[in-house]
Design a protein around this motif. Structure first.
Motif, PDB file in Angstrom:
ATOM      1  N   TYR A   1       0.832  -1.211   0.000  1.00  0.00           N
ATOM      2  CA  TYR A   1       0.000   0.000   0.000  1.00  0.00           C
ATOM      3  C   TYR A   1       0.865   1.259   0.000  1.00  0.00           C
ATOM      4  CZ  TYR A   1      -2.703   3.870   1.761  1.00  0.00           C
ATOM      5  OH  TYR A   1      -3.238   5.119   1.928  1.00  0.00           O
ATOM      6  N   LEU A   2       1.922   1.265   0.806  1.00  0.00           N
ATOM      7  CA  LEU A   2       2.805   2.435   0.845  1.00  0.00           C
ATOM      8  C   LEU A   2       3.474   2.669  -0.512  1.00  0.00           C
ATOM      9  CD1 LEU A   2       4.339   2.004   4.400  1.00  0.00           C
ATOM     10  CD2 LEU A   2       2.589   3.652   3.669  1.00  0.00           C
ATOM     11  N   ALA A   3       3.876   1.574  -1.164  1.00  0.00           N
ATOM     12  CA  ALA A   3       4.428   1.697  -2.520  1.00  0.00           C
ATOM     13  C   ALA A   3       3.351   2.222  -3.473  1.00  0.00           C
ATOM     14  CB  ALA A   3       4.969   0.358  -2.993  1.00  0.00           C
ATOM     15  N   ASN A   4       2.126   1.715  -3.321  1.00  0.00           N
ATOM     16  CA  ASN A   4       1.000   2.159  -4.134  1.00  0.00           C
ATOM     17  C   ASN A   4       0.746   3.650  -3.921  1.00  0.00           C
ATOM     18  OD1 ASN A   4      -1.460   2.528  -5.442  1.00  0.00           O
ATOM     19  ND2 ASN A   4      -2.601   1.156  -4.129  1.00  0.00           N
ATOM     20  N   LEU A   5       0.731   4.083  -2.663  1.00  0.00           N
ATOM     21  CA  LEU A   5       0.469   5.487  -2.356  1.00  0.00           C
ATOM     22  C   LEU A   5       1.554   6.395  -2.936  1.00  0.00           C
ATOM     23  CD1 LEU A   5      -1.592   7.288  -0.984  1.00  0.00           C
ATOM     24  CD2 LEU A   5      -0.304   7.029   1.148  1.00  0.00           C
ATOM     25  N   ALA A   6       2.805   5.936  -2.886  1.00  0.00           N
ATOM     26  CA  ALA A   6       3.905   6.723  -3.468  1.00  0.00           C
ATOM     27  C   ALA A   6       3.710   6.861  -4.984  1.00  0.00           C
ATOM     28  CB  ALA A   6       5.244   6.077  -3.149  1.00  0.00           C
ATOM     29  N   LEU A   7       3.416   5.739  -5.642  1.00  0.00           N
ATOM     30  CA  LEU A   7       3.173   5.790  -7.090  1.00  0.00           C
ATOM     31  C   LEU A   7       1.962   6.654  -7.415  1.00  0.00           C
ATOM     32  CD1 LEU A   7       3.827   2.066  -8.034  1.00  0.00           C
ATOM     33  CD2 LEU A   7       5.103   4.042  -8.877  1.00  0.00           C
ATOM     34  N   LEU A   8       0.900   6.517  -6.631  1.00  0.00           N
ATOM     35  CA  LEU A   8      -0.306   7.306  -6.830  1.00  0.00           C
ATOM     36  C   LEU A   8       0.012   8.795  -6.747  1.00  0.00           C
ATOM     37  CD1 LEU A   8      -3.446   7.483  -7.050  1.00  0.00           C
ATOM     38  CD2 LEU A   8      -3.498   7.271  -4.556  1.00  0.00           C
TER      39      LEU A   8
ATOM     40  N   VAL B   1       2.923  10.299  -7.187  1.00  0.00           N
ATOM     41  CA  VAL B   1       3.772  10.694  -8.310  1.00  0.00           C
ATOM     42  C   VAL B   1       2.928  10.863  -9.577  1.00  0.00           C
ATOM     43  CG1 VAL B   1       5.602   9.861  -9.870  1.00  0.00           C
ATOM     44  CG2 VAL B   1       5.913   9.744  -7.387  1.00  0.00           C
ATOM     45  N   LEU B   2       2.050   9.913  -9.822  1.00  0.00           N
ATOM     46  CA  LEU B   2       1.216   9.984 -11.026  1.00  0.00           C
ATOM     47  C   LEU B   2       0.279  11.193 -10.984  1.00  0.00           C
ATOM     48  CD1 LEU B   2       0.441   6.185 -11.474  1.00  0.00           C
ATOM     49  CD2 LEU B   2       1.855   7.614 -12.962  1.00  0.00           C
ATOM     50  N   ILE B   3      -0.319  11.444  -9.825  1.00  0.00           N
ATOM     51  CA  ILE B   3      -1.211  12.600  -9.709  1.00  0.00           C
ATOM     52  C   ILE B   3      -0.419  13.895  -9.878  1.00  0.00           C
ATOM     53  CG2 ILE B   3      -2.644  13.907  -8.071  1.00  0.00           C
ATOM     54  CD1 ILE B   3      -3.753  11.175  -7.138  1.00  0.00           C
ATOM     55  N   ALA B   4       0.777  13.970  -9.281  1.00  0.00           N
ATOM     56  CA  ALA B   4       1.628  15.160  -9.437  1.00  0.00           C
ATOM     57  C   ALA B   4       2.040  15.365 -10.889  1.00  0.00           C
ATOM     58  CB  ALA B   4       2.867  15.042  -8.540  1.00  0.00           C
TER      59      ALA B   4
ATOM     60  N   SER C   1      -4.721   7.088 -12.084  1.00  0.00           N
ATOM     61  CA  SER C   1      -3.493   6.938 -11.292  1.00  0.00           C
ATOM     62  C   SER C   1      -3.610   5.772 -10.315  1.00  0.00           C
ATOM     63  CB  SER C   1      -3.190   8.215 -10.513  1.00  0.00           C
ATOM     64  OG  SER C   1      -2.866   9.267 -11.382  1.00  0.00           O
ATOM     65  N   GLN C   2      -4.755   5.674  -9.641  1.00  0.00           N
ATOM     66  CA  GLN C   2      -4.964   4.571  -8.695  1.00  0.00           C
ATOM     67  C   GLN C   2      -4.990   3.234  -9.430  1.00  0.00           C
ATOM     68  OE1 GLN C   2      -4.562   3.949  -5.745  1.00  0.00           O
ATOM     69  NE2 GLN C   2      -6.222   2.908  -4.701  1.00  0.00           N
ATOM     70  N   ALA C   3      -5.660   3.188 -10.569  1.00  0.00           N
ATOM     71  CA  ALA C   3      -5.724   1.956 -11.352  1.00  0.00           C
ATOM     72  C   ALA C   3      -4.323   1.509 -11.771  1.00  0.00           C
ATOM     73  CB  ALA C   3      -6.611   2.161 -12.580  1.00  0.00           C
ATOM     74  N   ALA C   4      -3.511   2.428 -12.240  1.00  0.00           N
ATOM     75  CA  ALA C   4      -2.142   2.099 -12.675  1.00  0.00           C
ATOM     76  C   ALA C   4      -1.265   1.700 -11.493  1.00  0.00           C
ATOM     77  CB  ALA C   4      -1.530   3.297 -13.407  1.00  0.00           C
ATOM     78  N   ALA C   5      -1.377   2.406 -10.385  1.00  0.00           N
ATOM     79  CA  ALA C   5      -0.550   2.107  -9.217  1.00  0.00           C
ATOM     80  C   ALA C   5      -0.824   0.708  -8.688  1.00  0.00           C
ATOM     81  CB  ALA C   5      -0.785   3.156  -8.125  1.00  0.00           C
ATOM     82  N   ILE C   6      -2.085   0.309  -8.671  1.00  0.00           N
ATOM     83  CA  ILE C   6      -2.439  -1.036  -8.194  1.00  0.00           C
ATOM     84  C   ILE C   6      -1.784  -2.098  -9.075  1.00  0.00           C
ATOM     85  CG2 ILE C   6      -4.335  -2.690  -7.903  1.00  0.00           C
ATOM     86  CD1 ILE C   6      -6.098  -0.260  -7.137  1.00  0.00           C
TER      87      ILE C   6
END
Length: 150
Positions: A105-112, A114-117, A125-130
């Motif tokens: 989840y923490l890795a997911n949140l970091a990717l999320l 970055v993608l949103i930024a 972004s959430q779909a891709a991060a998962i």
């Protein structure tokens, strides 16, 4: 120092990986894990959408809420179906599953983040991060949460 024959008796990481990749059972577990993951993915995105657009929560809080619902779904189905022959103590496996899930989840949140930024939409972004953290999730759960007895 170990005797030379002891070192030769321990298979290398490459050898063990090759053997694991040739076992049909591991591939079947991966497929089952992915099926459970698809259901968790759908649950996660649905809850994320509802919390984001209907409860008007910040994306990080919405992601946390959707994570908690999805992790409960995934633990239940992985324990009952994917890794049913590797069941251990409910609480110990649940705690291990939760530790792996929080790490992922923490890795997911970091990717999320970055993608949103980077300007990607919140849902996309959430779909891709998962999807991007799924391999880490499978390996953590196969090798630690639901590992067989040694």
């Amino acid at each position: 120092m170990e005797p030379p024959q002891a070192a030769a008796a321990t298979p290398s990481f490459r050898t063990r990986t090759g053997l694991a990749l040739r076992r049909r059972h591991n591939w079947e577990q991966l497929v089952k894990f992915c099926v459970v993951g698809v259901s968790g993915y759908a649950v996660n995105l649905l809850v994320y959408y509802l919390l984001l657009d209907h409860a008007h929560l910040h994306y990080a809080l919405a992601a946390t809420g959707s994570f908690l619902v999805a992790v409960t779904n995934n633990y239940t189905w992985n324990r009952l179906w994917t890794f049913r022959h590797q069941r251990g103590h409910f609480g110990y496996q649940g705690l291990r599953f939760l530790i792996v899930s929080v790490t992922v989840y923490l890795a997911n949140l970091a990717l999320l983040s970055v993608l949103i930024a980077a300007g990607v939409g919140e849902i996309v972004s959430q779909a891709a991060a998962i999807v991007l953290v799924t391999p880490l999730n499978f390996l953590g759960n196969k090798l630690w949460s639901f590992r067989g007895k040694r």
